[in-house]
Design a protein around this motif. Structure first.
Motif, PDB file in Angstrom:
ATOM      1  N   GLU A  60       0.840  -1.572   0.136  1.00  0.00           N
ATOM      2  CA  GLU A  60       0.189   0.155  -0.237  1.00  0.00           C
ATOM      3  C   GLU A  60       0.597   1.009   0.123  1.00  0.00           C
ATOM      4  O   GLU A  60       1.929   1.019   0.898  1.00  0.00           O
ATOM      5  CB  GLU A  60      -0.774  -0.132   1.302  1.00  0.00           C
ATOM      6  CG  GLU A  60      -1.988   0.444   1.395  1.00  0.00           C
ATOM      7  CD  GLU A  60      -2.269   1.805   2.589  1.00  0.00           C
ATOM      8  OE1 GLU A  60      -2.387   2.631   3.004  1.00  0.00           O
ATOM      9  OE2 GLU A  60      -1.356   1.347   3.493  1.00  0.00           O
ATOM     10  N   PRO A  61       0.652   2.604  -0.586  1.00  0.00           N
ATOM     11  CA  PRO A  61       1.722   3.318  -1.407  1.00  0.00           C
ATOM     12  C   PRO A  61       1.811   4.246   0.139  1.00  0.00           C
ATOM     13  O   PRO A  61       3.203   4.643   0.649  1.00  0.00           O
ATOM     14  CB  PRO A  61       0.709   4.501  -1.601  1.00  0.00           C
ATOM     15  CG  PRO A  61      -0.199   3.789  -2.443  1.00  0.00           C
ATOM     16  CD  PRO A  61      -0.680   2.356  -1.644  1.00  0.00           C
ATOM     17  N   ASP A  62       0.666   3.979   1.051  1.00  0.00           N
ATOM     18  CA  ASP A  62       1.845   5.115   2.560  1.00  0.00           C
ATOM     19  C   ASP A  62       2.480   4.061   3.253  1.00  0.00           C
ATOM     20  O   ASP A  62       2.974   4.315   3.822  1.00  0.00           O
ATOM     21  CB  ASP A  62       0.267   4.789   3.218  1.00  0.00           C
ATOM     22  CG  ASP A  62      -1.305   6.330   3.251  1.00  0.00           C
ATOM     23  OD1 ASP A  62      -0.354   6.641   2.140  1.00  0.00           O
ATOM     24  OD2 ASP A  62      -1.626   6.041   3.829  1.00  0.00           O
ATOM     25  N   SER A  65       5.901   4.684   1.307  1.00  0.00           N
ATOM     26  CA  SER A  65       6.712   5.857   1.612  1.00  0.00           C
ATOM     27  C   SER A  65       7.114   5.597   3.408  1.00  0.00           C
ATOM     28  O   SER A  65       7.578   6.475   3.657  1.00  0.00           O
ATOM     29  CB  SER A  65       5.265   6.857   1.798  1.00  0.00           C
ATOM     30  OG  SER A  65       4.812   7.496   2.511  1.00  0.00           O
ATOM     31  N   ALA A  66       6.015   4.665   3.991  1.00  0.00           N
ATOM     32  CA  ALA A  66       6.714   5.280   5.712  1.00  0.00           C
ATOM     33  C   ALA A  66       7.823   4.126   5.899  1.00  0.00           C
ATOM     34  O   ALA A  66       9.045   4.290   6.309  1.00  0.00           O
ATOM     35  CB  ALA A  66       5.917   4.354   6.149  1.00  0.00           C
ATOM     36  N   HIS A 228       1.947  13.055  11.607  1.00  0.00           N
ATOM     37  CA  HIS A 228       1.789  11.565  11.741  1.00  0.00           C
ATOM     38  C   HIS A 228       0.833  12.261  10.245  1.00  0.00           C
ATOM     39  O   HIS A 228      -0.070  11.884   9.610  1.00  0.00           O
ATOM     40  CB  HIS A 228       0.055  11.780  12.719  1.00  0.00           C
ATOM     41  CG  HIS A 228       1.360  11.505  13.840  1.00  0.00           C
ATOM     42  ND1 HIS A 228       1.754   9.859  14.053  1.00  0.00           N
ATOM     43  CD2 HIS A 228       1.665  11.749  14.902  1.00  0.00           C
ATOM     44  CE1 HIS A 228       2.251  10.118  14.963  1.00  0.00           C
ATOM     45  NE2 HIS A 228       1.959  11.357  16.110  1.00  0.00           N
ATOM     46  N   ARG A 230      -0.024  11.303   6.461  1.00  0.00           N
ATOM     47  CA  ARG A 230       0.253   9.886   6.221  1.00  0.00           C
ATOM     48  C   ARG A 230       0.819   9.987   4.812  1.00  0.00           C
ATOM     49  O   ARG A 230       0.431  11.053   3.675  1.00  0.00           O
ATOM     50  CB  ARG A 230      -1.366   9.599   5.800  1.00  0.00           C
ATOM     51  CG  ARG A 230      -1.204   8.633   6.976  1.00  0.00           C
ATOM     52  CD  ARG A 230      -2.911   7.651   6.652  1.00  0.00           C
ATOM     53  NE  ARG A 230      -2.920   6.465   8.098  1.00  0.00           N
ATOM     54  CZ  ARG A 230      -4.272   5.459   7.339  1.00  0.00           C
ATOM     55  NH1 ARG A 230      -4.596   5.810   6.323  1.00  0.00           N
ATOM     56  NH2 ARG A 230      -3.946   5.314   8.238  1.00  0.00           N
ATOM     57  N   GLY A 231       2.060   9.477   4.504  1.00  0.00           N
ATOM     58  CA  GLY A 231       2.626   9.046   3.235  1.00  0.00           C
ATOM     59  C   GLY A 231       3.521  10.301   2.996  1.00  0.00           C
ATOM     60  O   GLY A 231       4.168  10.711   2.144  1.00  0.00           O
ATOM     61  N   ASN A 234       5.390   9.890   8.224  1.00  0.00           N
ATOM     62  CA  ASN A 234       5.052   8.608   8.519  1.00  0.00           C
ATOM     63  C   ASN A 234       6.229   7.869   8.790  1.00  0.00           C
ATOM     64  O   ASN A 234       6.838   7.209   7.067  1.00  0.00           O
ATOM     65  CB  ASN A 234       4.207   7.770   8.582  1.00  0.00           C
ATOM     66  CG  ASN A 234       2.885   8.117   9.576  1.00  0.00           C
ATOM     67  OD1 ASN A 234       3.021   9.192   9.847  1.00  0.00           O
ATOM     68  ND2 ASN A 234       1.958   8.243   9.214  1.00  0.00           N
ATOM     69  N   HIS A 239       3.403   4.317  11.070  1.00  0.00           N
ATOM     70  CA  HIS A 239       2.781   3.367  10.411  1.00  0.00           C
ATOM     71  C   HIS A 239       2.251   2.811  10.861  1.00  0.00           C
ATOM     72  O   HIS A 239       0.618   2.210  11.356  1.00  0.00           O
ATOM     73  CB  HIS A 239       3.067   3.589   9.543  1.00  0.00           C
ATOM     74  CG  HIS A 239       2.319   3.245   8.617  1.00  0.00           C
ATOM     75  ND1 HIS A 239       1.179   3.732   7.452  1.00  0.00           N
ATOM     76  CD2 HIS A 239       1.990   1.466   8.044  1.00  0.00           C
ATOM     77  CE1 HIS A 239       1.026   3.252   7.316  1.00  0.00           C
ATOM     78  NE2 HIS A 239       1.186   2.191   6.878  1.00  0.00           N
TER      79      HIS A 239
END
Lengths: 287, 330
Positions: A60-62, A65-66, A228, A230-231, A234, A239
């Motif tokens: 998942e992108p988030d 990225s984390a 915090h 998101r994306g 984080n 996350h």
């Protein structure tokens, strides 16, 4: 270690084999309860709904990225830590100067201060209402609630790791080999590269491993400065927390197992490099 | 290459390690800096090497002032008391180190380096250990490797800090004879530090006796032993006895400076035999003189007439024969 082995051998000879077995069993039991069980729970929770959900949570992108941000924080803070740790250990072990014990105490400061306070210090320094806030805003530089803040906080909490490993090691080894190298015509750089570095290699690697593990896992300080988003800001531990608070347990444990896997990788890397380097040395000795 | 030390002083905090030292070491000489621990001898050696900076004074090599020269530019070989071999390098790499660190233009090829290293290892009779690591060697072997390593860069001066201090008695004896022979062969100006007067007497051409940061006496081994310049030198260079003569007067003499007899003789004093120790060529007899608690030690050849059938508790008559009348002190 040899004294421990010797003690174990003589204890067995005296007929205390039972006591030894019990002690070892107790150690394994503690290990299983405190380490293996949580490990098992993390993995079983993560895989509860099958591999598909597990991997969906990871790509998942988030989450990606984390992961990226965590690796950036590690990639910046670990080299800085190595440079600082070497410089500090060198100063403390090779020179006599005023305020030396104060310096050694200050190196330990991040160990004794709660990471949350460390985060707050940065907010008070670089935040919008902070000491440097207006100056930074005029120049459109954002530190708090952005990547630089996260890196700064990670650097702060990991500062002692390499220095703490190297200071006792270098103090014990003294400066005679360095002096011998200088007397034989080595320049400062040659002396460091050919004599000092090989002697402190193990302490340095160990310090780097500890530092990497802490940089990946740091929660408190990073949590305060991150905001915090998101994306964007984080890291992996943050996350995990967000997912968990959203009752998304499977995803939370999936990402947690990713952190776990990274930690295991680092441990294996340490083990591997250690055995490889000792093997190299014994091979050279046998030739 | 000669060494000229002029008015050198060094202080560590409140401790005066060296106080206005002047010393000339001639080219090709083997000189011992002898003294008790804390007398400043190691500090002086480190100052010559450039490892310490003196607070005052100068060091010159063959007339050229090297006080401002960095350690690496002084071209001295230095052997540390605990060898300071590079623990992660093989014996070969240890000895090759100095040659490999040379600037590219002066650096010999790897073949030349290998030839030189093997030549040096043969000289110290340890060529067969080239691939070992320092921790696999005995103390005596490490010491010889440290020497080979120091000699690899062809220094003009060789400095040795307590070179035999960490070795056991037998190895020490062998190694110091070997060093004296080696010095004769390569004829390098050498200075070594020791607290062992026997070592200094056996190896050195000249002895510099130091105490509390000053030089007490400089001279050939026979000279400092026979004509000590001070009470300190007299006591430091050998055992001594004190015999009270009454009226607060006493006389100092060495254990061998004595006449022993089983029969009463003129001027001889009566004493009780407390102990008899055969020490090889000589025998040491411990005596308690009437009217004095301090024991006297007398050393005579083992075939001496007075020793025949001698047992503890018997009487002997002795007379001190000090070679130094000036040692009669009040």
């Amino acid at each position: 270690m040899s004294t421990v082995t010797l003690a174990a051998i003589s204890a067995a000879r005296r007929g205390h084999a039972l006591g030894r077995t019990l002690l070892i069993a107790a150690a394994w039991l503690a290990f299983a309860l405190l380490l293996l069980l949580p490990l098992y729970i993390v993995l079983s929770e993560a895989l509860k709904q099958g591999l598909g959900t597990f991997f969906t949570a990871l790509i998942e992108p988030d989450a990606l990225s984390a992961l990226k941000l965590t690796l950036i924080a590690v990639a910046i803070s670990v080299p800085l830590n190595v440079v600082f740790g070497l410089a500090a250990a060198w100063c403390v072990s090779k020179y006599e100067f005023r305020g030396k014990s104060l310096l050694v105490t200050l190196i330990d400061l991040p160990f004794s201060v709660s990471p949350v306070i460390a985060g707050l210090i940065y907010v008070l320094l670089f935040g919008a209402q902070g000491f440097f806030g207006p100056w930074l805003q005029d120049r459109d530089i954002q530190i708090i609630f952005a990547v630089p803040g996260i890196v700064l906080a990670t650097v702060f909490v990991t500062v002692p790791f390499v220095a703490r490993e190297l200071i006792p090691l270098m103090q014990e080894q003294g400066s005679q080999e360095e002096e011998a190298a200088r007397l034989l015509g080595a320049s400062g750089w040659q002396m460091f590269w050919h004599v000092t570095l090989p002697n402190i290699k193990w302490g340095l690697i160990y310090g780097v491993v500890l530092c990497t593990a802490r940089a990946m896992g740091e929660f408190g300080a990073v949590s305060v400065v991150s905001g915090h988003i998101r994306g964007v800001t984080n890291t992996l531990p943050l996350h995990v927390e967000i997912l968990y608070n959203e009752y998304n347990h499977v995803a939370a444990f999936s990402v947690a197992s990713l952190l776990l896997a990274l930690a295991l990788c680092i441990l294996l890397l340490k083990q591997w490099s250690e055995s490889r380097l000792t093997r190299l040395k014994s091979n050279a000795a046998e030739e | 290459m000669s060494i000229e030390i002029r008015n050198v002083s060094k202080r560590f905090g409140a401790f005066q390690a060296l106080n206005d030292i002047n010393l000339d070491i001639h080219s090709g000489e083997l000189v011992a800096l002898l003294g008790p621990s804390g007398c400043g001898k190691t500090t002086l050696l480190r100052i010559i090497a450039g490892l310490e900076t003196p607070d005052a004074g100068s060091i010159a090599f063959h007339g050229e002032d090297v006080s401002g020269h960095d350690v690496r530019d002084r071209n001295v070989g230095f052997v540390f008391q605990h060898y300071a071999l590079f623990r992660h390098m093989t014996v070969f790499d240890n000895v090759a180190f100095g040659l490999r660190m040379k600037p590219k233009a002066e650096r010999p090829s790897e073949e030349q380096i290998a030839a030189k290293v093997h030549e040096l290892l043969s000289m110290v009779q340890l060529d067969w250990l080239a691939d070992r690591y320092p921790e696999q060697l005995s103390g005596g072997q490490r010491q010889r490797i440290a020497l080979a390593r120091a000699l690899a860069v062809e220094p003009k001066i060789l400095l040795l800090d307590e070179p035999f201090g960490a070795l056991d008695a037998k190895v020490r004896k062998e190694l110091r004879r070997w060093l004296a022979r080696l010095h004769e062969e390569i004829n390098l100006t050498s200075v070594f530090v020791t607290h062992d007067q026997e070592e200094a007497m056996e190896v050195a051409d000249r002895i510099v006796v130091m105490n509390r940061g000053v030089i007490e006496q400089i001279g050939a081994p026979g000279e400092v032993y026979e004509q000590p310049a001070s009470d300190f030198v007299y006591h430091f260079l050998g055992d001594s006895n004190r015999l009270h003569l009454g009226d607060e007067h006493h006389i100092l003499f060495r254990p061998h400076e004595v006449s022993l007899s089983r029969e009463p003789l003129a001027d001889h004093r009566s004493a009780e035999v407390r102990d008899i120790r055969p020490l090889g060529a000589i025998t040491r007899v411990t005596l308690r003189v009437d009217g004095q608690d301090e024991l006297i030690e007398a050393e005579v050849v083992k075939s001496h007439a007075s020793l025949v059938g001698l047992a503890r508790g018997e009487r002997l008559y002795f007379h001190p024969l000090p070679t130094l009348p000036q040692r009669v002190a009040g």
